[in-house]
Design a protein around this motif. Structure first.
Motif, short mmCIF file in Angstrom:
data_model
loop_
_atom_site.label_atom_id
_atom_site.label_comp_id
_atom_site.label_asym_id
_atom_site.label_seq_id
_atom_site.Cartn_x
_atom_site.Cartn_y
_atom_site.Cartn_z
N ASP A 17 -2.69 3.77 -6.43
CA ASP A 17 -2.26 4.22 -7.75
C ASP A 17 -3.39 4.97 -8.46
O ASP A 17 -3.15 5.96 -9.17
CB ASP A 17 -1.82 3.04 -8.61
N THR A 32 3.04 4.74 -11.62
CA THR A 32 2.06 3.79 -11.07
C THR A 32 2.28 2.40 -11.68
O THR A 32 2.98 2.25 -12.68
CB THR A 32 0.62 4.23 -11.38
N GLU A 46 -0.61 9.10 -18.09
CA GLU A 46 0.18 8.06 -17.42
C GLU A 46 0.62 6.99 -18.42
O GLU A 46 1.72 6.45 -18.31
CB GLU A 46 -0.62 7.45 -16.28
N ARG A 49 2.86 3.58 -3.74
CA ARG A 49 2.53 2.83 -4.95
C ARG A 49 1.81 1.53 -4.64
O ARG A 49 2.03 0.89 -3.62
CB ARG A 49 3.81 2.51 -5.73
N THR A 108 -3.68 8.45 -6.99
CA THR A 108 -2.63 9.31 -7.52
C THR A 108 -2.94 9.72 -8.96
O THR A 108 -2.74 10.87 -9.35
CB THR A 108 -1.27 8.59 -7.46
#
Length: 245
Positions: free
Chosen positions: A21, A81, A73, A16, A24
């Motif tokens: 982030d 994140t 997200e 992280r 990802t």
């Protein structure tokens, strides 16, 4: 007994913070997988134009790789994140606007036959990832149609200027493959993101006893997902090389 350490939210998730982030957030193997459907759809057309293929790939990268994943997200932080909410909103708007702009250019080159795909694309992204309308689109079938069949059909029409049987059959194959992906990724996500621990034993017919834990359950699911993502990218690359050479 709970597992010793909580797993990453996805097998491709980086540590992280910062640029990791964003890496990802892009879901690299899955984004590459679904961009492969764009290539496959284009290569099924009678004639493949490189400029149209590149534009279609970029449009789907912006819509799916950037906008859809940023919106996902924003809706519950499944990837955990630290990306600010404002940045996720900006990425969503930027991705959808960029995809729409490329679509408008595509209409000027291909014709009005592309309009239904441009009109349908953004609502699919928002309805699926924000789970609108009670999540009616956010289902296994919705995923297979939106992230599997839709890219193939759009890419085919962007090349051929019409929808023919080859494009429909290719889309059907992508729907089936995306359904298989979903059947593997759903339990994998459950184990990584919502299960605190797994405890059990396996007793074999010869009397041996083995441990049953989260890693044991995850391994075959994620091996299959890795193999399928690499396989789809390799297939799409082979088709592109064959058709564009």
């Amino acid at each position: 007994m709970a597992d010793a350490a909580a797993p990453r939210p996805a097998f491709y998730a980086a540590r992280r913070g910062g640029w990791r982030d964003w890496w990802t957030l892009l879901h690299p193997p899955y984004t590459a997988w679904h961009l492969s459907y764009v290539v496959i759809g284009a290569c099924l057309a009678p004639r493949v134009q490189t400029s149209r293929l590149v534009a279609t790939l970029l449009a789907f990268f912006l819509a799916v790789g950037v906008a859809a994943h940023a919106l996902d997200e924003l809706h519950g932080r499944p990837l955990r994140t630290r990306i600010p909410a404002g940045a996720l909103v900006a990425a969503t708007v930027f991705g959808l606007a960029g995809a729409l702009a490329l679509g408008v250019v595509g209409v000027a080159r291909v014709g009005w036959v592309l309009v239904p795909f441009i009109v349908l694309g953004p609502p699919l992204v928002v309805a699926y990832n924000a789970e609108l309308f009670g999540g009616v689109v956010h289902t296994d079938l919705g995923f297979a149609l939106a992230w599997g069949g839709f890219p193939v059909l759009t890419a085919y029409v962007a090349q051929a200027g019409a929808l023919r049987l080859a494009g429909v059959l290719g889309a059907a194959a992508a729907v089936a493959l995306s359904a298989a992906q979903r059947s593997l990724s759903t339990p994998a996500r459950l184990l990584r993101r919502r299960v605190a621990g797994v405890e059990g034993t396996l007793t074999y017919e010869d009397g041996r006893v083995g441990a049953l834990d989260r890693a044991w359950l995850l391994a075959p699911l994620e091996r299959a997902l890795r193999a399928m993502s690499w396989g789809m990218v390799a297939l799409a690359t082979a088709l592109a090389v064959s058709r564009l050479a």
